[in-house]
Write a protein that holds these residues in place. Structure first.
Motif, mmCIF file in Angstrom:
data_model
loop_
_atom_site.group_PDB
_atom_site.id
_atom_site.type_symbol
_atom_site.label_atom_id
_atom_site.label_comp_id
_atom_site.label_asym_id
_atom_site.label_seq_id
_atom_site.Cartn_x
_atom_site.Cartn_y
_atom_site.Cartn_z
ATOM 1 N N GLN A 795 0.921 -1.137 0.042
ATOM 2 C CA GLN A 795 -0.251 -0.053 -0.059
ATOM 3 C C GLN A 795 0.747 1.301 -0.068
ATOM 4 O O GLN A 795 0.574 2.194 -0.858
ATOM 5 C CB GLN A 795 -0.948 -0.118 1.145
ATOM 6 C CG GLN A 795 -1.803 1.129 1.364
ATOM 7 C CD GLN A 795 -3.276 0.818 0.523
ATOM 8 O OE1 GLN A 795 -3.280 -0.053 -0.113
ATOM 9 N NE2 GLN A 795 -4.134 1.729 0.888
ATOM 10 N N THR A 796 1.889 1.359 0.871
ATOM 11 C CA THR A 796 2.645 2.429 0.896
ATOM 12 C C THR A 796 3.461 2.881 -0.446
ATOM 13 O O THR A 796 3.335 3.917 -0.998
ATOM 14 C CB THR A 796 3.617 2.253 2.192
ATOM 15 O OG1 THR A 796 3.008 1.996 3.371
ATOM 16 C CG2 THR A 796 4.772 3.570 2.601
ATOM 17 N N GLY A 797 4.060 1.897 -0.809
ATOM 18 C CA GLY A 797 4.839 1.871 -2.111
ATOM 19 C C GLY A 797 3.914 2.300 -3.382
ATOM 20 O O GLY A 797 4.603 3.006 -4.067
ATOM 21 N N LEU A 798 2.857 1.578 -3.343
ATOM 22 C CA LEU A 798 2.066 2.132 -4.660
ATOM 23 C C LEU A 798 1.322 3.505 -4.436
ATOM 24 O O LEU A 798 1.215 4.015 -5.339
ATOM 25 C CB LEU A 798 1.027 0.860 -4.710
ATOM 26 C CG LEU A 798 1.493 -0.447 -5.151
ATOM 27 C CD1 LEU A 798 0.294 -1.622 -5.138
ATOM 28 C CD2 LEU A 798 2.128 -0.342 -6.561
ATOM 29 N N LEU A 799 1.289 3.808 -3.188
ATOM 30 C CA LEU A 799 0.321 5.253 -3.016
ATOM 31 C C LEU A 799 1.655 6.256 -3.377
ATOM 32 O O LEU A 799 1.153 7.276 -3.829
ATOM 33 C CB LEU A 799 -0.096 5.067 -1.630
ATOM 34 C CG LEU A 799 -1.352 4.641 -1.318
ATOM 35 C CD1 LEU A 799 -1.605 4.850 0.165
ATOM 36 C CD2 LEU A 799 -2.395 5.238 -2.221
ATOM 37 N N ALA A 800 2.696 5.742 -3.267
ATOM 38 C CA ALA A 800 3.923 6.910 -3.475
ATOM 39 C C ALA A 800 4.073 6.915 -5.019
ATOM 40 O O ALA A 800 4.267 7.963 -5.366
ATOM 41 C CB ALA A 800 5.231 6.263 -2.781
ATOM 42 N N GLU A 801 3.707 5.813 -5.605
ATOM 43 C CA GLU A 801 3.825 5.939 -7.189
ATOM 44 C C GLU A 801 2.792 6.746 -7.665
ATOM 45 O O GLU A 801 2.958 7.556 -8.627
ATOM 46 C CB GLU A 801 4.097 4.542 -7.671
ATOM 47 C CG GLU A 801 5.357 3.889 -7.436
ATOM 48 C CD GLU A 801 6.398 4.555 -8.171
ATOM 49 O OE1 GLU A 801 6.389 5.071 -9.052
ATOM 50 O OE2 GLU A 801 7.480 4.598 -7.507
ATOM 51 N N LEU A 802 1.492 6.651 -7.143
ATOM 52 C CA LEU A 802 0.384 7.161 -7.533
ATOM 53 C C LEU A 802 0.454 8.797 -7.477
ATOM 54 O O LEU A 802 0.167 9.625 -8.031
ATOM 55 C CB LEU A 802 -0.767 6.644 -6.915
ATOM 56 C CG LEU A 802 -1.297 5.345 -7.551
ATOM 57 C CD1 LEU A 802 -2.413 4.615 -6.816
ATOM 58 C CD2 LEU A 802 -1.798 5.499 -8.963
ATOM 59 N N GLN A 803 1.061 9.194 -6.117
ATOM 60 C CA GLN A 803 1.307 10.571 -5.876
ATOM 61 C C GLN A 803 2.387 11.244 -7.026
ATOM 62 O O GLN A 803 2.152 12.560 -6.772
ATOM 63 C CB GLN A 803 1.845 10.581 -4.490
ATOM 64 C CG GLN A 803 0.808 10.288 -3.554
ATOM 65 C CD GLN A 803 1.291 10.124 -2.022
ATOM 66 O OE1 GLN A 803 2.390 10.488 -1.746
ATOM 67 N NE2 GLN A 803 0.255 9.687 -1.123
ATOM 68 N N LYS A 804 3.004 10.449 -7.482
ATOM 69 C CA LYS A 804 3.810 11.288 -8.523
ATOM 70 C C LYS A 804 3.083 11.605 -9.608
ATOM 71 O O LYS A 804 3.590 12.456 -10.534
ATOM 72 C CB LYS A 804 5.068 10.497 -9.058
ATOM 73 C CG LYS A 804 6.074 9.800 -7.798
ATOM 74 C CD LYS A 804 6.994 8.842 -8.211
ATOM 75 C CE LYS A 804 7.751 8.513 -7.107
ATOM 76 N NZ LYS A 804 9.050 7.483 -7.490
#
Length: 832
Positions: A795-804
């Motif tokens: 969840q943390t890693g994918l949300l970080a990518e989406l925030q880009k």
């Protein structure tokens, strides 16, 4: 790792000690095998074994024990061989053992009679043992060097003619036996392309030379016939690094028995567990369940080999393991014997996904996963099982699986005939028709191919031989095709039995369409004639019609011979019928059949757990052949519900069900899963005929799933790439789950996955249009694809990518990448 570093001798010793500790119960006893022995004539010597037993299981030979004869004037002992001296009875015992130690009673008769070697029972086995009558040598269809034998000696009369009478008797010289080509060729006294096959001091040479010297008598109707083989010991518990000799005896119709270990051919079913040499000495090479087959004179006998893993697992582990039904009891007994620790029960997330895929070939939706995970009732797994067995997708999935078995293929049948047959199968599945009724109606079908779709089985297989072979393969798991030309080289089925079985179909007739898949309407009417026989090419005569191993019926018996066949086929006394379908269902749910491959139910390919297969087949019979009842029992078992995560104590298990074995989704299930997740249906518009002739079809409207296809000739590059069953022959080998570079490239760059992800109106577009936050979309993705929530790290890693992502287009592209990564992952592609 520490165990692997131990010296070899210490490792072997530790393995032996652990094996002994695991199976110690009432202690060891010694036995002399066989316990009673009758020797007939001066040449009838016999090997004997001194074996250690725990209860009824052999645990290895006592190599130090010495045998002595109470009366050497009757029987002499030479190592482990008993030599007859004169008529009478005596006892053979262990030297320096107590008087209550095991003994062997030996009776010697006919010492005054000269040795009479039989062409049928001695000469033919020698030729087979040395490979002379193998398919690579003189047993080939055209023979070798002008000398032709029947494969492995199945036709003694013809072999006697070619050996003794053909070519003016050059192969057998009665006046000077030693110059016979039958002896000089295999001993290399004269050049022989087959190389050295016999030595002059071998028992084989002695049999051939003495048979020739005695006049080279041929096979006669009065010859004793082999009734059964016996192997000792027939069940062995062993440790890695040990050896186990086997003894094979042949029992004949005249009451005699002989040691034929020196004439038998040995093969091992699992070389990773045990290998065997030409003398029947078994070398234990690894842990697991194995078997050794001994073949002699067209019969086989099997010795089972059990080799525990070098684990030390307390008995209370198995006693405390949860058990739901007989499956768990038997599996846990086997695991304890093999010292394999059972994995724990799988999680609810794994359970729901596995149950859906195994039972209905469909993924659960996100809402279905949420509902199941939130349920707190103790019987929620049972409730889910019942709901799956009642769903319409169950009918779709199992209709498709039985269509694979019955070969619904548009390259062989016209579209209307395919549709009628598919409807018939679907009707049987929808009503949970008992398997015996399903098969009976199919095998005895009559009438119109459109009104009664089951008759298309006989349109698919139009020759009596094809009908016989496919009935045997589909419903008994037996491939008898080899016996069409000669006795089966791996089984007991003879050429005579083959033609007797095929003659049951000789009166099946049809009017109408002749079978051209490109032309005609496919309409034919199936009837049965009152006369007509199938001629056996070898004899020029028909065999009395008979089912396999069954009593023949009279040539003039009234009625449809297929009715007699059906009575025999589905009878509870016909164990192969229930075993075969039980094994097919078992493999669907476990990924590994109790017998592998599922189409290979011959006796020389034993089950990994024979007791379990017998019990499961009996369960099916007791429940009136209801496949749903069998499926329910499997699904409820703790064995099926185990985790797929290996433990150090079961990581090496591949056949014993100590854990669930991950297996890749079927090609059709995988395609449907991708379509379901993306909400972009796959369209099926064409039929591909042999020769790459492609014709359009309107039989499959948009929204048709892959598991609803009636015809394996429907065009689909995805299904072809991922190994769907081509339905050309009755064999599960037609379906492939082998990975390939083409599959990897198709997932990476192919238009199936990428096209569905890029579709403007797919599920991802609907999630985005609904205004869902990224966190919720990720949850939907994971629940829909994997039946679980994303882990905190995911969840943390994918949300970080989406925030880009800055623009909506970039956000969608990132989510497409996330979905692509999951759909091409092993966790998604495999049912675990």
């Amino acid at each position: 790792m520490l165990f692997r570093c131990l010296p070899a001798r210490l490792t072997l010793l530790l393995t032996l000690l652990l094996t002994s500790a695991a199976f110690a119960d009432t202690g060891e006893t010694l036995r002399i095998l066989p316990a009673e022995l009758r020797l007939h004539g001066p040449a009838d010597s016999s090997l004997v074994l001194v074996e250690r037993f725990r209860n009824s299981v052999a645990v290895g030979p006592d190599t130090a024990a010495e045998l002595i004869s109470d009366d050497p004037r009757i029987v002499q002992v030479e190592g482990r061989r008993l030599i007859p001296v004169s008529n009478g009875s005596t006892t053979v015992r262990l030297k320096n053992h107590a008087r209550n130690a095991p003994v062997q009673q030996v009776t010697v008769t006919a010492m005054e009679q000269p040795t009479a070697w039989s062409f049928r029972n001695h000469v033919e086995p020698v030729l087979a043992r040395q490979g002379c009558s193998s398919g690579a040598c003189h047993g080939a269809l055209a023979g070798k060097g002008g000398f032709r034998l029947s494969l492995r000696g199945y036709d003694p009369e013809r072999d006697f003619f070619t050996t003794v009478q053909q070519q003016l008797g050059r192969r057998v010289e009665l006046a000077d036996p030693a110059t016979s080509l039958l002896l000089t060729k295999p001993t290399m006294a004269v050049p022989h392309k087959g190389g050295l096959r016999l030595t002059t001091d071998s028992i084989g040479y002695r049999i051939l030379s003495e048979w020739i010297a005695a006049g080279a008598a041929g096979p006669a109707d009065t010859d004793a016939r082999l009734e059964r083989l016996e192997v000792s010991p027939d069940r062995v518990l062993a440790a890695v690094g040990t050896t186990q000799p086997l003894l094979v005896r042949a029992h004949y119709s005249d009451g005699r028995s002989e040691d034929v270990t020196h004439l038998a051919k040995f093969t091992a079913s699992a070389e990773a567990v045990a290998s065997v040499d030409e003398h029947g000495s078994v070398s234990i090479t690894g842990s697991g369940e194995g078997a050794v087959t001994a073949w002699f004179s067209s019969q086989i006998v099997i010795a089972g080999i059990t080799v525990p893993w070098p684990n030390s697992i307390p008995a209370d582990v198995y006693a405390a393991a949860p058990r739901r039904n007989f499956i768990d009891d038997i599996v846990l007994d086997q695991l304890q014997q093999l010292q394999l620790q059972p994995s724990p029960r799988c999680s609810d997330e794994v359970f729901i996904r596995r149950a859906f895929l195994d039972t209905i070939g469909t993924l659960p939706t996100a809402d279905e996963v949420r509902t199941f995970l939130a349920e707190t009732a103790s019987d929620k797994r049972d409730s889910l099982i019942e709901s799956l067995l009642a769903r319409p997708e169950f009918i779709d999935y199992w209709t498709y699986r039985w269509s694979d078995l019955l070969l619904l293929n548009g390259n062989e049948l016209r579209p209307d005939a395919i549709a009628a047959w598919y409807r018939w199968i679907r009707q049987q599945v929808s009503t949970d028709a008992p398997w015996d009724r399903f098969v009976r109606e199919l095998v005895t079908a009559k009438g119109s191919s459109i009104d009664n779709g089951a008759t298309n089985f006989f349109a698919r297989h139009q020759a009596p031989e094809d009908m016989a072979e496919n009935v045997s393969q589909a419903f008994l798991g037996l491939s008898i095709g080899c016996a069409r030309c000669h006795n089966h080289p791996l089984e007991k089925w003879t050429n005579d039995q083959y033609y007797a079985f095929a003659n049951l179909f000789s009166r099946v007739r049809a009017k109408g369409w002749g079978g051209d898949a490109r032309n005609g309407d496919g309409k034919r009417t199936l009837v049965t004639a009152s006369s007509g026989e199938l001629v056996q090419p070898r004899t020029g005569k028909p065999q009395p019609p008979a089912a396999l191993d069954a009593t023949p019926i009279d040539f003039n018996a009234p009625g449809d011979r297929r009715e007699y066949l059906a009575d025999w086929l589905v009878s509870p006394q016909n164990k192969l019928f229930a075993r075969s379908i039980t094994n097919r269902v078992w493999k669907n749910y476990f990924g590994v059949g109790l017998v592998e491959q599922v189409d290979d139910m011959r006796a020389s390919n034993p089950a990994s757990n024979e007791r379990l297969l017998a019990a499961a087949a009996e369960h099916l019979v007791q429940h009136q052949y209801s496949l749903k009842a069998l499926m329910r029992t499997i699904l409820q078992s703790e064995t099926w519900q185990r985790s797929s995560e290996p433990l150090p104590e079961n990581a090496g298990d591949q056949r014993q069900y100590s854990r669930s074995f991950p297996r890749r989704m079927l090609a059709e299930v995988m395609l449907d899963a991708v379509s379901q997740i993306t909400d972009v249906p796959t369209e099926f518009k064409n039929i591909v005929y042999s020769g790459s002739d492609i014709k359009p079809t309107d039989a499959y409207p948009r929204g048709t799933r892959a598991i609803q296809l009636q015809d394996s000739a429907v065009q689909s590059w995805f299904l072809q790439t991922f190994g769907r069953n081509q339905r050309r022959i009755t064999c599960e080998c037609e379906r492939s789950d082998e990975p390939s570079m083409v599959q990897a490239l198709h997932l990476s760059n192919g238009d199936t996955l990428n096209g569905k992800l890029a579709a403007p109106d797919n599920r991802l577009a609907k999630w985005l249009a609904s205004g869902m936050p990224d966190e919720q979309i990720l949850q939907e993705v994971f629940l829909t694809c994997l039946a679980r929530q994303p882990s905190p790290a995911e969840q943390t890693g994918l949300l970080a990518e989406l925030q880009k992502a800055i623009t909506p287009e970039e956000r969608r592209q990132t989510l497409e990448d996330v979905l692509w990564a999951i759909l091409s992952s092993r966790e998604f592609l495999f049912n675990h």
